[in-house]
Design a protein around this motif. Structure first.
Motif, short mmCIF file in Angstrom:
data_model
loop_
_atom_site.label_atom_id
_atom_site.label_comp_id
_atom_site.label_asym_id
_atom_site.label_seq_id
_atom_site.Cartn_x
_atom_site.Cartn_y
_atom_site.Cartn_z
N ASN A 5 0.85 -1.19 0.00
CA ASN A 5 0.00 0.00 0.00
C ASN A 5 0.88 1.24 0.00
OD1 ASN A 5 -1.87 2.03 0.36
ND2 ASN A 5 -2.35 1.49 2.49
N LEU A 6 0.99 1.89 -1.15
CA LEU A 6 1.90 3.02 -1.29
C LEU A 6 1.22 4.37 -1.14
CD1 LEU A 6 4.09 1.77 -4.28
CD2 LEU A 6 4.45 1.45 -1.82
N GLY A 7 -0.10 4.41 -1.30
CA GLY A 7 -0.78 5.70 -1.20
C GLY A 7 -2.12 5.66 -1.89
N SER A 8 -2.43 6.71 -2.65
CA SER A 8 -3.75 6.80 -3.26
C SER A 8 -3.65 7.46 -4.63
CB SER A 8 -4.70 7.60 -2.37
OG SER A 8 -4.20 8.91 -2.17
N SER A 9 -4.67 7.22 -5.45
CA SER A 9 -4.84 7.88 -6.74
C SER A 9 -6.30 8.24 -6.88
CB SER A 9 -4.41 6.93 -7.87
OG SER A 9 -5.34 5.87 -8.00
N ASP A 10 -6.67 8.80 -8.01
CA ASP A 10 -8.07 9.15 -8.20
C ASP A 10 -8.95 7.91 -8.32
OD1 ASP A 10 -7.24 8.24 -10.64
OD2 ASP A 10 -7.74 10.06 -11.76
N LYS A 11 -8.33 6.73 -8.42
CA LYS A 11 -9.08 5.48 -8.47
C LYS A 11 -9.23 4.83 -7.10
CE LYS A 11 -7.59 4.45 -13.20
NZ LYS A 11 -6.92 3.48 -14.09
N GLY A 12 -8.63 5.43 -6.08
CA GLY A 12 -8.70 4.88 -4.73
C GLY A 12 -7.33 4.55 -4.19
N VAL A 13 -7.25 3.54 -3.34
CA VAL A 13 -5.98 3.14 -2.74
C VAL A 13 -5.05 2.61 -3.83
CG1 VAL A 13 -4.86 1.57 -1.11
CG2 VAL A 13 -7.09 2.57 -0.55
N PHE A 14 -3.80 3.05 -3.78
CA PHE A 14 -2.81 2.63 -4.78
C PHE A 14 -1.91 1.57 -4.18
CE2 PHE A 14 -0.20 2.58 -8.36
CZ PHE A 14 1.12 2.72 -8.00
N THR A 15 -2.02 0.35 -4.70
CA THR A 15 -1.20 -0.76 -4.24
C THR A 15 -0.49 -1.39 -5.43
OG1 THR A 15 -2.98 -2.40 -4.47
CG2 THR A 15 -2.79 -1.27 -2.34
N VAL A 16 0.62 -2.06 -5.14
CA VAL A 16 1.33 -2.81 -6.18
C VAL A 16 1.66 -4.19 -5.64
CG1 VAL A 16 2.31 -0.75 -7.24
CG2 VAL A 16 3.61 -1.94 -5.47
N ASP A 17 1.72 -5.15 -6.52
CA ASP A 17 2.08 -6.52 -6.16
C ASP A 17 3.53 -6.55 -5.69
OD1 ASP A 17 2.65 -9.20 -5.99
OD2 ASP A 17 1.59 -9.74 -7.82
N ALA A 18 3.76 -7.10 -4.53
CA ALA A 18 5.13 -7.15 -3.99
C ALA A 18 6.08 -7.88 -4.93
CB ALA A 18 5.13 -7.84 -2.62
N LYS A 240 -0.46 9.80 -4.93
CA LYS A 240 0.00 10.54 -3.75
C LYS A 240 0.49 9.54 -2.73
CE LYS A 240 0.41 14.32 -1.19
NZ LYS A 240 1.30 15.43 -1.57
N ILE A 241 1.76 9.65 -2.35
CA ILE A 241 2.34 8.70 -1.40
C ILE A 241 1.72 8.90 -0.02
CG2 ILE A 241 4.49 7.95 -0.29
CD1 ILE A 241 4.27 7.24 -3.24
N ARG A 242 1.39 7.81 0.62
CA ARG A 242 0.76 7.87 1.96
C ARG A 242 1.74 8.41 3.00
NH1 ARG A 242 3.01 4.43 5.31
NH2 ARG A 242 3.67 2.33 4.73
#
Length: 512
Positions: A5-18, A240-242
């Motif tokens: 969980n790196l932060g957020s975008s206009d689509k909601g929570v911004f996550t990437v696969d580890a 946007k970084i959390r």
């Protein structure tokens, strides 16, 4: 693998696969004040939460704050460091790195940091190459270690070019992308790009923005705002970084908030041999419980002397989980990652039912050329077919089919017959039926604690060719070696003895 969980975008929570980050090539770019190091700190927090080991080359002493909430090993010259560079056995540290908590390699006050960094990177590259376990190297101020002009550490280019197949990922962080070796920077398929203002730096990142070129707002992004691209997002995505959960900067953490490794644990990197941790499945039944479940034979059918358990040995058997990317959908194609587990010694397909079950094996196919396997697929094991009637693609000329048949006949994989002038052929081996799993396994790091560990004999290069031929349109994109617990039990009755094998997870007997 978990999501970060790196932060957020206009689509909601911004996550990437580890997985994308840990074994991939990532660059985090942004001018001074853009929040680049802050974003790297968020990556580190998420990796710590997921208990994913990594090593961070800290050039400015900015990351010791991670110790406020997470168990990490801080190596440097500060009085509060867990280990000092002067007393460090770098080879031993690199050997153990994939199995221990994350490392902060603080070189902010170190003499000749390039020498120490080069030594560590070479050792970790060698270790991960031999073991094929996922591990991530994060390099702050990458332009200092891999400059476009001047002396660079060659091992960084080696990791960038060849590390992925070995499981070694790299994250390059820099304020000045134009000063980083272009051959290395171009390897980064995952990008997080923040504010840039210098013309040369803007030109250096143009390659990452497809289509219309650089976004208009790249020169005026606020701190903590970035564009995610490549493997992080299929299209340039403003994120946007959390907020950080730990202190950012080179601030010495308070003792009350630190999770310091016991000195006895850390001392193994100085003089003691470390405990060997392996990635695997922990056993549920201990020696006593397994022994109690064994049905013992008697000298005669219903009476007489009973077998005695002479020895119980815990053995961790090597298995390999394959990550396979397949196409899905007809009108709107998309790619899905699926999984398959095979025996690391024999290549047998492994299924987890009430107990571990070894199915058909890939071993006979390993080492065959792709056209040999294609030919076997075109043949039938139940009936003969005329050689001239073999249904192959136009790319398989007749002379290639004949050569392939001769090779397969020598191996005993096909049987040739001749009826007058007509040559017929039949496949004599069964091809494995492959059913992929939707989800990967949940694995843990476990202490070997004196148990025996089996050796991997299967070569992944051969597995890749077989899988991609048996599953058209698929791609083997990753693999994880792990270990499954079995008990080997020796039972004696008089002068006779026998061995049984018991699944350490289910407690059930299995065939050798």
């Amino acid at each position: 693998m978990p999501s970060l969980n790196l932060g957020s975008s206009d689509k909601g929570v911004f996550t990437v696969d580890a997985d994308v980050v840990v074994t991939g090539r990532t660059c985090v770019i942004g001018t001074s004040g853009s929040g680049k190091s802050y974003a790297v700190g968020v990556f580190c927090e998420e990796l710590c939460k997921a208990q994913i080991p990594f090593a961070l080359l800290d050039v400015e002493g900015e990351y010791s704050g991670l110790k406020e909430r997470y168990e990490v090993i801080w190596i440097g010259e500060d009085v509060d460091c867990d280990l000092k560079w002067a007393e460090l056995n770098v080879k031993e540290l690199a050997r153990s790195a994939p199995d221990i908590t994350p490392l902060i390699l603080d070189v902010s006050e170190t003499i000749d940091p390039e020498v120490k960094v080069d030594q560590f990177l070479k050792q970790i590259y060698s270790e991960v190459s031999s073991r094929r376990v996922p591990y991530l190297i994060i390099i702050e101020e990458a332009d200092k270690f891999a400059p476009q002009v001047g002396k660079r550490l060659q091992i960084i280019e080696e990791i960038a070019r060849r590390g992925r197949k070995r499981g070694l990922g790299i994250m390059l962080c820099t304020q000045r992308p134009s000063l980083v070796d272009k051959n290395i920077l171009s390897q980064c398929s995952n990008q997080l790009i923040g504010k840039l203002v210098i013309k040369n730096d803007l030109e250096a990142v143009t390659q990452f923005f497809p289509g219309k070129g650089l976004p208009k707002h790249l020169t005026s992004l606020s701190p903590g705002s970035f564009y995610a691209l490549g493997g992080l997002s299929p299209v340039p995505l403003p994120v946007k970084i959390r907020p950080r959960e730990t202190t950012h900067g080179g601030i010495t953490p308070l003792l009350a908030n630190r999770a310091v490794k016991p000195s006895l644990e850390l001392s193994r990197f100085r003089t003691l041999k470390p405990k060997e941790l392996i990635l695997g499945v922990p056993y549920r039944f201990d020696h006593k419980e397994v022994s109690a479940r064994i049905k013992k034979d008697r000298r005669y059918l219903f009476f007489g002397e009973e077998e005695v358990i002479e020895n119980v040995q815990l053995v961790y058997h090597p298995l390999i989980e394959l990550r396979i990317r397949v196409q899905s959908g007809f009108l709107r194609k998309r790619f899905l990652d699926k999984f398959l587990t095979i025996d690391g010694r024999t290549g047998a397909i492994v299924k987890f039912e009430n107990r571990v079950v070894f199915k058909e094996t890939l071993t006979p196919l390993l080492g065959l050329e792709a056209h040999d396997i294609e030919l076997l697929k075109a043949l039938d094991s139940d009936k003969e077919v005329a050689v001239k009637d073999i249904n192959m693609a136009p790319s398989f000329p007749e002379d290639l089919i004949k050569r392939s048949l001769r090779s397969l006949e020598k191996k005993g994989f096909v049987k040739m017959s001749k009826y007058g002038k007509v040559k017929k052929v039949r496949r004599t081996i069964d091809l494995p039926k492959i059913q992929l799993n939707e989800e990967g396994l949940r694995l843990e790091r476990i202490n070997l604690d004196g148990a025996r560990k089996g050796k991997v004999k299967v070569k992944l290069s051969g597995v890749k060719d077989v899988m991609e031929t048996l599953l058209p349109g698929s791609e083997l994109i990753g693999s994880t070696c792990f270990y499954y617990p079995f008990y080997i039990i020796k039972l004696g009755l008089g002068k006779k003895y026998r061995f049984v094998k018991v699944d350490g997870l289910s407690g059930e007997m299995v065939d050798f």
